[in-house]
Design a protein around this motif. Structure first.
Motif, PDB file in Angstrom:
ATOM      1  N   THR A 243       0.849  -1.167   0.013  1.00 31.33           N
ATOM      2  CA  THR A 243      -0.114   0.085  -0.144  1.00 31.33           C
ATOM      3  C   THR A 243       0.844   1.274  -0.092  1.00 31.33           C
ATOM      4  N   GLU A 244       2.065   1.259   0.336  1.00 31.46           N
ATOM      5  CA  GLU A 244       3.036   2.355   0.423  1.00 31.46           C
ATOM      6  C   GLU A 244       3.131   3.002  -1.002  1.00 31.46           C
ATOM      7  N   TRP A 245       3.159   2.218  -2.037  1.00 32.82           N
ATOM      8  CA  TRP A 245       3.557   2.663  -3.375  1.00 32.82           C
ATOM      9  C   TRP A 245       2.178   2.696  -4.289  1.00 32.82           C
ATOM     10  N   LEU A 246       1.313   2.121  -4.021  1.00 28.51           N
ATOM     11  CA  LEU A 246       0.094   2.006  -4.810  1.00 28.51           C
ATOM     12  C   LEU A 246      -0.847   3.284  -4.004  1.00 28.51           C
ATOM     13  N   PRO A 247      -1.561   4.119  -5.153  1.00 25.84           N
ATOM     14  CA  PRO A 247      -2.011   5.345  -4.406  1.00 25.84           C
ATOM     15  C   PRO A 247      -3.202   4.864  -3.546  1.00 25.84           C
ATOM     16  N   ILE A 248      -3.217   3.967  -2.673  1.00 23.18           N
ATOM     17  CA  ILE A 248      -4.530   3.643  -2.050  1.00 23.18           C
ATOM     18  C   ILE A 248      -4.601   3.813  -0.361  1.00 23.18           C
ATOM     19  N   SER A 249      -3.343   4.693  -0.039  1.00 27.13           N
ATOM     20  CA  SER A 249      -3.076   5.023   1.593  1.00 27.13           C
ATOM     21  C   SER A 249      -2.760   4.141   2.432  1.00 27.13           C
ATOM     22  N   SER A 250      -1.442   3.878   2.613  1.00 26.43           N
ATOM     23  CA  SER A 250      -1.023   2.877   3.422  1.00 26.43           C
ATOM     24  C   SER A 250      -1.459   2.962   4.984  1.00 26.43           C
ATOM     25  N   THR A 251      -1.502   4.380   5.339  1.00 30.86           N
ATOM     26  CA  THR A 251      -2.062   4.703   6.640  1.00 30.86           C
ATOM     27  C   THR A 251      -3.532   4.039   6.792  1.00 30.86           C
ATOM     28  N   GLY A 252      -4.350   4.236   5.837  1.00 27.53           N
ATOM     29  CA  GLY A 252      -5.869   3.689   5.910  1.00 27.53           C
ATOM     30  C   GLY A 252      -5.683   2.136   6.129  1.00 27.53           C
ATOM     31  N   HIS A 253      -4.811   1.481   5.590  1.00 32.69           N
ATOM     32  CA  HIS A 253      -4.974  -0.161   5.448  1.00 32.69           C
ATOM     33  C   HIS A 253      -4.211  -0.484   6.830  1.00 32.69           C
ATOM     34  N   MET A 254      -3.273   0.346   7.462  1.00 34.32           N
ATOM     35  CA  MET A 254      -2.528  -0.203   8.668  1.00 34.32           C
ATOM     36  C   MET A 254      -3.434   0.122   9.898  1.00 34.32           C
ATOM     37  N   ILE A 255      -4.344   1.355   9.744  1.00 34.83           N
ATOM     38  CA  ILE A 255      -5.366   1.691  10.643  1.00 34.83           C
ATOM     39  C   ILE A 255      -6.165   0.462  10.824  1.00 34.83           C
ATOM     40  N   LEU A 256      -6.655  -0.057   9.600  1.00 34.80           N
ATOM     41  CA  LEU A 256      -7.762  -1.101   9.417  1.00 34.80           C
ATOM     42  C   LEU A 256      -7.168  -2.575   9.914  1.00 34.80           C
ATOM     43  N   ALA A 257      -5.872  -2.556   9.547  1.00 34.01           N
ATOM     44  CA  ALA A 257      -4.955  -3.892  10.018  1.00 34.01           C
ATOM     45  C   ALA A 257      -5.126  -4.074  11.408  1.00 34.01           C
ATOM     46  N   ASP A 258      -5.012  -2.829  12.106  1.00 32.25           N
ATOM     47  CA  ASP A 258      -4.628  -2.932  13.283  1.00 32.25           C
ATOM     48  C   ASP A 258      -5.794  -3.415  14.173  1.00 32.25           C
ATOM     49  N   GLU A 259      -7.156  -3.246  13.480  1.00 32.81           N
ATOM     50  CA  GLU A 259      -8.138  -3.818  14.271  1.00 32.81           C
ATOM     51  C   GLU A 259      -8.039  -5.146  14.391  1.00 32.81           C
ATOM     52  N   PHE A 260      -7.604  -5.984  13.582  1.00 37.31           N
ATOM     53  CA  PHE A 260      -7.617  -7.308  13.347  1.00 37.31           C
ATOM     54  C   PHE A 260      -6.285  -8.046  13.750  1.00 37.31           C
ATOM     55  N   VAL A 261      -5.376  -7.377  13.579  1.00 37.84           N
ATOM     56  CA  VAL A 261      -3.676  -7.856  13.828  1.00 37.84           C
ATOM     57  C   VAL A 261      -3.189  -6.796  14.674  1.00 37.84           C
ATOM     58  N   LYS A 262      -3.203  -6.979  15.911  1.00 37.26           N
ATOM     59  CA  LYS A 262      -2.615  -5.876  16.972  1.00 37.26           C
ATOM     60  C   LYS A 262      -1.541  -6.571  17.539  1.00 37.26           C
ATOM     61  N   LEU A 263      -0.472  -5.785  17.414  1.00 32.62           N
ATOM     62  CA  LEU A 263       0.806  -6.096  18.087  1.00 32.62           C
ATOM     63  C   LEU A 263       0.822  -5.882  19.474  1.00 32.62           C
ATOM     64  N   SER A 264       1.523  -6.686  20.494  1.00 29.68           N
ATOM     65  CA  SER A 264       1.256  -6.428  21.976  1.00 29.68           C
ATOM     66  C   SER A 264       2.557  -5.427  22.129  1.00 29.68           C
ATOM     67  N   VAL A 265       2.244  -4.303  21.862  1.00 30.21           N
ATOM     68  CA  VAL A 265       3.422  -3.417  22.089  1.00 30.21           C
ATOM     69  C   VAL A 265       2.875  -2.034  22.794  1.00 30.21           C
ATOM     70  N   SER A 266       3.468  -1.310  23.170  1.00 31.43           N
ATOM     71  CA  SER A 266       3.017   0.053  23.647  1.00 31.43           C
ATOM     72  C   SER A 266       2.374   0.947  22.694  1.00 31.43           C
ATOM     73  N   GLU A 267       1.682   1.786  23.118  1.00 33.41           N
ATOM     74  CA  GLU A 267       1.165   2.688  22.109  1.00 33.41           C
ATOM     75  C   GLU A 267       2.017   3.533  21.469  1.00 33.41           C
ATOM     76  N   GLU A 268       3.143   4.115  22.327  1.00 30.66           N
ATOM     77  CA  GLU A 268       4.234   4.576  21.737  1.00 30.66           C
ATOM     78  C   GLU A 268       5.008   4.145  20.697  1.00 30.66           C
ATOM     79  N   PHE A 269       5.064   2.882  21.000  1.00 29.37           N
ATOM     80  CA  PHE A 269       6.048   1.998  20.107  1.00 29.37           C
ATOM     81  C   PHE A 269       5.236   1.781  18.774  1.00 29.37           C
ATOM     82  N   TRP A 270       4.082   1.550  18.861  1.00 33.34           N
ATOM     83  CA  TRP A 270       2.870   1.279  17.813  1.00 33.34           C
ATOM     84  C   TRP A 270       3.123   2.468  16.970  1.00 33.34           C
TER      85      TRP A 270
END
Length: 323
Positions: free
Chosen positions: A19-46
């Motif tokens: 998604t970084e190179w296709l004009p479809i927003s990597s941020t939008g996809h990462m926010i959506l991905a975070d809803e289903f694949v959450k890393l067990s890290v601090s909010e600051e690290f995330w």
């Protein structure tokens, strides 16, 4: 070291690389991905991970276009080295607007704009923009083809330059009939990076400021700028890749400094998560960039516009009806 966390990081690297190179927003996809694949890290690290993982993606650009970006390449003569330094100057110039505006507003945007509503709205708005711009460009090409026909004159011509010539193909390359895919071909008055003026580079950099709004897509905003300023899709895409080098390195450095300044620390697990994410993002980015450069020579960006609109609706529906 938690293998499950490394697998999650690899998946997020996959999402970032595509998604970084296709004009479809990597941020939008990462926010959506975070809803289903959450890393067990601090909010600051995330928050840092979301930006620093881009280093893997940007390394792909450095590797794929190393010869073109390297002013010290033995194969380049004096003129080649001069042209490469000129290209780097245009890249730096194009990065200035986003740096000047973005750095002071970084904390504000992170606090107020990184939410589903803003991301979804940006996805939809710029999806519509892609469709509208490509339709407009195709219309200009058709007008140029008609105005450039023998015997054409009048309102369609100006000072010997036919209407739509800004987007017309070279005279040696005949324009295909509209019903045979004229809209899909790559065209523009700036058909090579050497033709990109300093003024145009700065103009594309100004469009990059739009990407400060999450969901816009950095590549999307600069490609739109390039298309509106007369670049072919190939030139607009390639210059977008090159603009990303200083932008992503600078953004990553800023996030790391802020993370450390707030007392953040990284143990072996965090380093492993970051390393895996960057490595996967690099490999996937190489494939995504190669695919996109082939795609834009034969197709327009309308498909990405449709995808953005659909994704924006999905994001809104999920966060307001499901989550």
């Amino acid at each position: 070291m938690d293998v499950a966390e490394l697998l999650k990081s690899a998946f997020l690297g996959l999402v970032e690389g595509v998604t970084e190179w296709l004009p479809i927003s990597s941020t939008g996809h990462m926010i959506l991905a975070d809803e289903f694949v959450k890393l067990s890290v601090s909010e600051e690290f995330w928050n840092m991970f979301l930006v620093v993982i881009q280093l893997g993606a940007i390394l792909a650009v450095c590797v794929l276009f190393f010869g073109e970006l390297n002013p010290f390449a033995p194969s380049k003569g004096k003129d080649g080295r001069r042209a490469t330094w000129s290209l780097w100057g245009k890249i730096v110039l194009g990065c200035i607007p986003a740096a000047v505006i973005g750095m002071p507003l970084d904390d504000f945007m992170e606090e107020h704009l990184y939410n589903a509503t803003v991301v979804a709205a940006a996805l939809i708005v710029y999806g519509i923009a892609f469709i509208a711009i490509e339709s407009w460009r195709a219309k200009r090409l058709r007008e140029g083809a008609v105005a450039g026909s023998p015997g054409t004159s009048g309102a369609g011509a100006s000072a010997g330059r036919p209407a739509g010539a800004h987007f017309a193909r070279p005279a040696a390359a005949p324009v295909p009939a509209v019903d045979k895919g004229a809209d899909g071909g790559d065209f523009g008055s700036i058909a090579a990076l050497e033709d990109l003026s300093w003024k145009t580079a700065l103009g594309i950099g100004c469009f990059q400021v739009l990407s400060l709004i999450p969901g816009t897509s950095r590549s999307g905003s600069t490609i739109i700028g390039g298309l509106l300023l007369g670049c072919t899709r190939t030139v607009a895409s390639k210059f977008t890749f090159f603009l990303a080098i200083p932008v992503m390195f600078g953004a990553s450095l800023l996030k790391i400094v802020k993370f450390l300044a707030k007392g953040g620390a990284m143990g072996a697990n965090e380093w492993a998560i970051m390393g895996v994410g960057c490595a996967v993002a690099f490999v996937v980015s190489v494939l995504a960039i190669r695919w996109l450069m082939g795609f834009v020579r034969r197709h327009d960006f309308k498909a990405f516009g449709v995808y953005r609109i659909v994704l924006g609706v999905v994001v809104l529906a999920y966060f307001y009806l499901v989550a």
